[in-house]
Design a protein around this motif. Structure first.
Motif, PDB file in Angstrom:
ATOM      1  N   SER A   1       7.063 -16.459  -8.357  1.00  0.00           N
ATOM      2  CA  SER A   1       6.575 -16.452  -6.982  1.00  0.00           C
ATOM      3  C   SER A   1       5.536 -15.361  -6.735  1.00  0.00           C
ATOM      4  O   SER A   1       4.881 -15.348  -5.693  1.00  0.00           O
ATOM      5  CB  SER A   1       7.740 -16.274  -6.012  1.00  0.00           C
ATOM      6  N   VAL A   2       5.386 -14.425  -7.689  1.00  0.00           N
ATOM      7  CA  VAL A   2       4.414 -13.346  -7.557  1.00  0.00           C
ATOM      8  C   VAL A   2       3.073 -13.791  -8.131  1.00  0.00           C
ATOM      9  O   VAL A   2       3.015 -14.545  -9.096  1.00  0.00           O
ATOM     10  CB  VAL A   2       4.915 -12.079  -8.285  1.00  0.00           C
ATOM     11  N   LYS A   3       1.998 -13.310  -7.543  1.00  0.00           N
ATOM     12  CA  LYS A   3       0.671 -13.649  -8.032  1.00  0.00           C
ATOM     13  C   LYS A   3       0.520 -13.250  -9.494  1.00  0.00           C
ATOM     14  O   LYS A   3       0.937 -12.173  -9.896  1.00  0.00           O
ATOM     15  CB  LYS A   3      -0.389 -12.930  -7.181  1.00  0.00           C
ATOM     16  N   ASN A   4      -0.040 -14.132 -10.281  1.00  0.00           N
ATOM     17  CA  ASN A   4      -0.225 -13.950 -11.728  1.00  0.00           C
ATOM     18  C   ASN A   4       1.101 -13.878 -12.485  1.00  0.00           C
ATOM     19  O   ASN A   4       1.145 -13.455 -13.633  1.00  0.00           O
ATOM     20  CB  ASN A   4      -1.050 -12.699 -12.035  1.00  0.00           C
ATOM     21  N   GLY A   5       2.181 -14.270 -11.827  1.00  0.00           N
ATOM     22  CA  GLY A   5       3.467 -14.336 -12.499  1.00  0.00           C
ATOM     23  C   GLY A   5       4.196 -13.019 -12.638  1.00  0.00           C
ATOM     24  O   GLY A   5       5.295 -12.973 -13.196  1.00  0.00           O
ATOM     25  N   GLY A   6       3.637 -11.942 -12.144  1.00  0.00           N
ATOM     26  CA  GLY A   6       4.294 -10.643 -12.243  1.00  0.00           C
ATOM     27  C   GLY A   6       3.329  -9.505 -12.024  1.00  0.00           C
ATOM     28  O   GLY A   6       2.122  -9.705 -11.798  1.00  0.00           O
ATOM     29  N   THR A   7       3.829  -8.301 -12.098  1.00  0.00           N
ATOM     30  CA  THR A   7       2.996  -7.112 -11.889  1.00  0.00           C
ATOM     31  C   THR A   7       3.562  -5.944 -12.677  1.00  0.00           C
ATOM     32  O   THR A   7       4.763  -5.898 -12.974  1.00  0.00           O
ATOM     33  CB  THR A   7       2.925  -6.746 -10.392  1.00  0.00           C
ATOM     34  N   ILE A   8       2.696  -5.009 -13.030  1.00  0.00           N
ATOM     35  CA  ILE A   8       3.072  -3.806 -13.770  1.00  0.00           C
ATOM     36  C   ILE A   8       2.525  -2.590 -13.024  1.00  0.00           C
ATOM     37  O   ILE A   8       1.374  -2.587 -12.590  1.00  0.00           O
ATOM     38  CB  ILE A   8       2.519  -3.820 -15.208  1.00  0.00           C
ATOM     39  N   LEU A   9       3.374  -1.570 -12.876  1.00  0.00           N
ATOM     40  CA  LEU A   9       2.972  -0.322 -12.231  1.00  0.00           C
ATOM     41  C   LEU A   9       3.227   0.824 -13.202  1.00  0.00           C
ATOM     42  O   LEU A   9       4.349   0.985 -13.695  1.00  0.00           O
ATOM     43  CB  LEU A   9       3.752  -0.093 -10.935  1.00  0.00           C
ATOM     44  N   ALA A  10       2.196   1.607 -13.480  1.00  0.00           N
ATOM     45  CA  ALA A  10       2.314   2.756 -14.373  1.00  0.00           C
ATOM     46  C   ALA A  10       2.063   4.032 -13.594  1.00  0.00           C
ATOM     47  O   ALA A  10       1.105   4.121 -12.807  1.00  0.00           O
ATOM     48  CB  ALA A  10       1.312   2.649 -15.528  1.00  0.00           C
ATOM     49  N   LEU A  11       2.939   5.027 -13.795  1.00  0.00           N
ATOM     50  CA  LEU A  11       2.831   6.322 -13.131  1.00  0.00           C
ATOM     51  C   LEU A  11       2.861   7.428 -14.178  1.00  0.00           C
ATOM     52  O   LEU A  11       3.787   7.484 -14.999  1.00  0.00           O
ATOM     53  CB  LEU A  11       3.982   6.537 -12.155  1.00  0.00           C
ATOM     54  N   LEU A  12       1.860   8.285 -14.152  1.00  0.00           N
ATOM     55  CA  LEU A  12       1.865   9.487 -14.973  1.00  0.00           C
ATOM     56  C   LEU A  12       2.105  10.659 -14.041  1.00  0.00           C
ATOM     57  O   LEU A  12       1.259  10.986 -13.205  1.00  0.00           O
ATOM     58  CB  LEU A  12       0.535   9.647 -15.714  1.00  0.00           C
ATOM     59  N   GLN A  13       3.273  11.274 -14.162  1.00  0.00           N
ATOM     60  CA  GLN A  13       3.697  12.309 -13.227  1.00  0.00           C
ATOM     61  C   GLN A  13       3.639  13.683 -13.894  1.00  0.00           C
ATOM     62  O   GLN A  13       4.019  13.840 -15.057  1.00  0.00           O
ATOM     63  CB  GLN A  13       5.126  12.021 -12.744  1.00  0.00           C
TER      64      GLN A  13
END
Length: 394
Positions: free
Chosen positions: A163-175
């Motif tokens: 149901s999400v656009k492009n079939g999914g999503t990825i979030l990357a965080l450099l803390q």
């Protein structure tokens, strides 16, 4: 109430000496805990286990219209020596409430993390892996967390859903967190979003304190409060839109002799939103919070107030009163959670939308019982009513 896997992730942060409160994303954590709690819907049951210091599992079954659930697995390369039994867990560690911030901790030195054997360096960076699949929708979420150094951490989270656009999503965080300030660099595949946010703490620099591994900071004079300022900037390359926000926070520290309190002010100039919050721990068992929102483009405003009331036995109340009269008795204490049976939370806004939550423990089960009400809808005052039960073992 925190889910079991969130509880384990917090244990990983504590074991790896990562301060989750020292970031711009946690600027309003106190007000959010007191005002933005979710009320359960229907019946939901969680069964979890920390089967080994490095491995945890969790299973969830719910009934909201249809029977649904989820299966979760978590692996930590760092052994987590914590009590995971639902009958033993300190309720303050799983119930979101007033957040009393602690003094900033000096970051570990790089060489403290080094392990040598036979003249070769054999240490590895701590890593946490987490996966969860929702049934019957087959939605999948995953998390990869790796400590790169005493001051750096990489966090990659993803969601796979049709149901999400492009079939999914990825979030990357450099803390990056050095105590005095923290920064975060983020990238999301959703609209190719790039972002940066940072938080600066005024006052003493913990890196200049005289400390050694496992000891507390040794300042010449105790610090009773901390003032922090931060900002966030993000831009979506594909949709060519961005945003910016800035915020201030003042909070008292444990050395403060009066009532603990936290004040924040955040501004989003592009959207015209201004938000101020004030939370105070008015007693051993009571915390109060208010939040005022104002938009200086539309002149619309909103006000929310909330509270939490902890239930304790008479013995715990007597002990707290004695400590106030005899500070030298502070070392003679019960377990932090020994006489806590639960907490009652409530919130209301200017539109008379009310949320009520009762969280606690019955024998070996953790429970969350809540309801959402809308007093302006006479035909259907109750919007949602539900209960969640959690059982965990180790």
């Amino acid at each position: 109430m925190l889910g079991f896997m969130d509880f384990v992730q917090n244990a990983f942060n504590a074991a790896s000496h990562w301060n989750r409160d020292n970031s711009y994303g946690a600027l309003n954590a106190t007000a959010q805990a007191l005002l933005d709690f979710e009320t359960p819907k229907g019946l939901r049951f969680h069964i979890s286990s920390l089967a080994a210091p490095n491995f945890a599992t969790s299973y969830t079954v719910g009934t909201v219209g249809v029977v649904d659930g989820s299966i979760s697995y978590l692996y930590s390369s760092l052994p987590l020596r914590t009590s995971a039994k639902s009958c033993d867990i300190d309720l303050h560690r799983v119930i979101k409430g007033y957040r009393q911030l602690q003094e900033l901790r000096r970051p570990d030195e790089d060489w403290w993390w080094e392990l040598w054997h036979g003249g070769k360096r054999i240490d590895r960076r701590d890593t946490l892996l987490y996966g969860r699949i929702y049934l019957p929708s087959s939605t999948l979420e995953a998390l990869y967390l790796r400590r790169l150094s005493p001051t750096k951490q990489l966090r990659i989270s993803c969601v796979s859903d049709s149901s999400v656009k492009n079939g999914g999503t990825i979030l990357a965080l450099l803390q990056n967190d050095v105590g005095k300030y923290s920064t975060e660099y983020m990238y999301s595949t959703d609209s190719a979003l790039l972002g940066f946010r940072g938080l600066y703490n005024f006052g003493l620099d913990p890196r200049k304190a005289v400390t050694s591994p496992g000891t507390a900071q040794d300042f010449a004079e105790p610090v009773h409060g901390r003032f922090s300022a931060g900002a966030e900037l993000y831009y979506g390359i594909l949709n060519k839109s961005g945003g910016i926000s800035a915020g201030l926070r003042f909070t008292t520290l444990p050395q403060h002799t009066g009532f603990p309190y936290t004040m924040t002010l955040t501004l989003n100039p592009l959207m015209g939103n201004l938000t101020s919050t004030y939370a105070v721990k008015a007693g051993q068992n009571l915390a109060l919070c208010s939040r005022f929102d104002f938009n200086f483009y539309s002149y619309e405003s909103d006000l929310q107030v909330g509270c939490e009331l902890w239930r304790r036995s008479r013995n715990a109340e007597i002990e707290w009163a004695v400590k106030k009269l005899r500070p030298d008795w502070n070392d003679v204490a019960l377990r932090p959670d020994e006489d806590v049976s639960g907490v009652l939370k409530a919130r209301v806004d200017r539109n008379w939308k009310i949320g009520v939550l009762w969280e606690g423990r019955i024998k070996e089960l953790l429970f969350t019982l809540g309801a959402s009400l809308d007093l302006k809808r006479r035909e259907q005052i109750f919007k949602a009513v539900g209960i969640e039960l959690q059982y965990s073992s180790s």
